[in-house]
Design an enzyme around this catalytic site. Structure first.
Site, PDB file in Angstrom:
ATOM      1  N   LYS A  43      16.267 -35.946 -55.480  1.00  0.00           N
ATOM      2  CA  LYS A  43      17.046 -35.801 -54.247  1.00  0.00           C
ATOM      3  C   LYS A  43      18.560 -35.844 -54.440  1.00  0.00           C
ATOM      4  O   LYS A  43      19.321 -36.026 -53.496  1.00  0.00           O
ATOM      5  CB  LYS A  43      16.651 -36.834 -53.168  1.00  0.00           C
ATOM      6  CG  LYS A  43      15.174 -36.974 -52.907  1.00  0.00           C
ATOM      7  CD  LYS A  43      14.428 -35.675 -52.938  1.00  0.00           C
ATOM      8  CE  LYS A  43      14.733 -34.767 -51.758  1.00  0.00           C
ATOM      9  NZ  LYS A  43      14.065 -33.444 -51.961  1.00  0.00           N
ATOM     10  N   HIS A 104      14.434 -35.789 -64.283  1.00  0.00           N
ATOM     11  CA  HIS A 104      14.835 -36.935 -63.457  1.00  0.00           C
ATOM     12  C   HIS A 104      14.852 -38.222 -64.295  1.00  0.00           C
ATOM     13  O   HIS A 104      15.043 -39.304 -63.766  1.00  0.00           O
ATOM     14  CB  HIS A 104      13.821 -37.158 -62.325  1.00  0.00           C
ATOM     15  CG  HIS A 104      13.725 -36.045 -61.333  1.00  0.00           C
ATOM     16  ND1 HIS A 104      14.824 -35.402 -60.806  1.00  0.00           N
ATOM     17  CD2 HIS A 104      12.650 -35.479 -60.724  1.00  0.00           C
ATOM     18  CE1 HIS A 104      14.411 -34.487 -59.928  1.00  0.00           C
ATOM     19  NE2 HIS A 104      13.104 -34.499 -59.872  1.00  0.00           N
ATOM     20  N   SER A 134      17.693 -38.961 -48.033  1.00  0.00           N
ATOM     21  CA  SER A 134      17.025 -37.710 -48.387  1.00  0.00           C
ATOM     22  C   SER A 134      15.630 -37.993 -48.977  1.00  0.00           C
ATOM     23  O   SER A 134      14.651 -37.312 -48.663  1.00  0.00           O
ATOM     24  CB  SER A 134      17.894 -36.950 -49.394  1.00  0.00           C
ATOM     25  OG  SER A 134      17.312 -35.732 -49.744  1.00  0.00           O
ATOM     26  N   MET A 228      20.875 -20.565 -49.543  1.00  0.00           N
ATOM     27  CA  MET A 228      19.645 -21.033 -50.191  1.00  0.00           C
ATOM     28  C   MET A 228      18.557 -21.326 -49.164  1.00  0.00           C
ATOM     29  O   MET A 228      17.385 -21.070 -49.398  1.00  0.00           O
ATOM     30  CB  MET A 228      19.926 -22.263 -51.056  1.00  0.00           C
ATOM     31  CG  MET A 228      20.702 -21.904 -52.311  1.00  0.00           C
ATOM     32  SD  MET A 228      20.873 -23.285 -53.451  1.00  0.00           S
ATOM     33  CE  MET A 228      19.185 -23.503 -54.028  1.00  0.00           C
TER      34      MET A 228
HETATM   35  P1  A3P Z   1      19.144 -33.594 -47.794  1.00  0.00           P
HETATM   36  O1  A3P Z   1      17.735 -34.103 -47.712  1.00  0.00           O
HETATM   37  O2  A3P Z   1      20.153 -34.682 -47.580  1.00  0.00           O
HETATM   38  O3  A3P Z   1      19.386 -32.428 -46.898  1.00  0.00           O
HETATM   39  P2  A3P Z   1      16.716 -32.149 -54.764  1.00  0.00           P
HETATM   40  O4  A3P Z   1      16.840 -30.696 -54.996  1.00  0.00           O
HETATM   41  O5  A3P Z   1      17.169 -32.966 -55.938  1.00  0.00           O
HETATM   42  O6  A3P Z   1      15.368 -32.517 -54.262  1.00  0.00           O
HETATM   43  O7  A3P Z   1      17.769 -32.543 -53.622  1.00  0.00           O
HETATM   44  C1  A3P Z   1      17.554 -32.150 -52.294  1.00  0.00           C
HETATM   45  C2  A3P Z   1      18.820 -32.355 -51.482  1.00  0.00           C
HETATM   46  O8  A3P Z   1      19.798 -31.349 -51.846  1.00  0.00           O
HETATM   47  C3  A3P Z   1      18.542 -32.166 -49.976  1.00  0.00           C
HETATM   48  O9  A3P Z   1      19.400 -33.085 -49.300  1.00  0.00           O
HETATM   49  C4  A3P Z   1      18.983 -30.713 -49.790  1.00  0.00           C
HETATM   50  O10 A3P Z   1      19.266 -30.354 -48.463  1.00  0.00           O
HETATM   51  C5  A3P Z   1      20.209 -30.662 -50.674  1.00  0.00           C
HETATM   52  N1  A3P Z   1      20.574 -29.263 -51.013  1.00  0.00           N
HETATM   53  C6  A3P Z   1      19.777 -28.299 -51.502  1.00  0.00           C
HETATM   54  N2  A3P Z   1      20.469 -27.156 -51.672  1.00  0.00           N
HETATM   55  C7  A3P Z   1      21.732 -27.403 -51.288  1.00  0.00           C
HETATM   56  C8  A3P Z   1      22.918 -26.604 -51.233  1.00  0.00           C
HETATM   57  N3  A3P Z   1      22.935 -25.328 -51.608  1.00  0.00           N
HETATM   58  N4  A3P Z   1      24.051 -27.205 -50.800  1.00  0.00           N
HETATM   59  C9  A3P Z   1      24.051 -28.498 -50.420  1.00  0.00           C
HETATM   60  N5  A3P Z   1      22.954 -29.307 -50.451  1.00  0.00           N
HETATM   61  C10 A3P Z   1      21.814 -28.766 -50.883  1.00  0.00           C
END
Ligand code: A3P
Length: 288
Positions: A43, A104, A134, A228
């Protein structure tokens, strides 16, 4: 909940994604100096930074007309070192160069060759309060992770590290031992959110992927949260909505009680405030 996790070298992992067998097979993994490792706690934005890397590499390879190195048939997407089947390390050996690998894992649990062979590591950091938020939202909907009825219950487990991949505070303290390694570059979710082009430039420079200003701008645009999210049905199917939830800063304020806020400030103060990575997570700016 306990059934969904097993412990390996003192760290809990989700049984649906990891296994003893995979950790054993991982011993055959030999890192290379041109490996590009994307390290970050779950996350912290792993999918986002993975996408930036994918855009940088494909743009670079298109323009230089070199043989594409992106995984192609071997993998659907960049593999996680410790997640998946035991055969993956053999498939990874076939990639000629510029392998992108996500993980991770805490630094002490990575194969030693990652450090001895000086693979390049982009170390993703995110403010612990937003990361916890998150993680909780993700756990609510993602079957592989233990789910929680309440935020308070999750918060307790987050603080003691009784969640998949363990304690984020231990994670940061352990990685801090490598904060000065020349082949490790820490970068924060928040700095790239604030200035995506600058973030993309830093990453391109670190991985030695020289691109023009225009090309870098294109990479930043195609890696924006909105771009995205719009693409997520295609790239991640039904998980798209979960993975691209809010993508912002300070959502923690919707969940934390004042007591929890102070508890996290205290642990941060105790174990991270004096460290280099702690300073990088500009705690006073992003977490208060
Ligand atoms: P939130 O749950 O706070 O929205 P991971 O990929 O490590 O699982 O992390 C997920 C987090 O990254 C989520 O946070 C997601 O929304 C955020 N995220 C994914 N793509 C993103 C982007 N292009 N810009 C900003 N945040 C992004």
């Amino acid at each position: 909940r306990e059934d969904l996790m097993f412990t390996y070298k003192g760290i809990p992992y989700p049984t649906t994604l990891c296994s003893y067998e995979v950790f054993k097979a991982m011993e055959s993994f030999e890192a290379r100096s041109d490996d590009m490792i994307l390290a970050g706690f779950p996350k912290s934005g792993t999918n986002w930074f993975g996408h930036i890397l994918l855009e940088l590499i494909t743009t670079f390879e298109k323009k230089t007309e070199v043989e594409p190195t992106i995984y192609g048939e071997e993998f659907d997407e960049f593999p996680y070192l410790e997640v998946g089947d035991t055969e993956k390390y053999q498939r990874m050996k076939k990639i000629p160069f510029r392998r992108v690998i996500r993980t991770h894992l805490m630094s002490q649990n990575l194969p030693k060759s990652v450090f001895t062979n000086k693979a390049k590591i982009l170390l993703l950091l995110r403010n612990p309060k937003d990361l916890a938020t998150s993680f909780f939202k993700f756990s609510k909907v993602m079957a592989p992770f233990p789910t929680y009825d309440s935020w308070d219950e999750f918060f307790k487990d987050f603080m003691t590290g009784n969640i998949p991949w363990g304690s984020y505070f231990t994670y940061l303290s352990e990685w801090n031992k490598h904060a000065d390694d020349e082949h490790v570059m820490p970068i924060t979710f928040e700095e790239v959110k604030e200035n995506p082009l600058l973030g993309v430039k830093k990453i391109a420079k670190f991985f030695e992927l020289p691109l023009t200003e225009e090309e870098l701008k294109g990479v930043a645009e195609r890696s924006s949260f909105q771009a995205m999210k719009n693409n997520s049905k295609e790239t991640h199917g039904v998980f798209g909505n979960v993975l691209f939830r809010k993508g912002g800063v300070s959502d923690w304020k919707s969940l934390f009680s004042e007591e929890q806020n102070q508890e996290m400030d205290k642990i941060f103060e105790e174990c991270l405030a004096q460290t280099k990575l702690g300073a990088k997570i500009k705690y006073n700016v992003w977490c208060k």
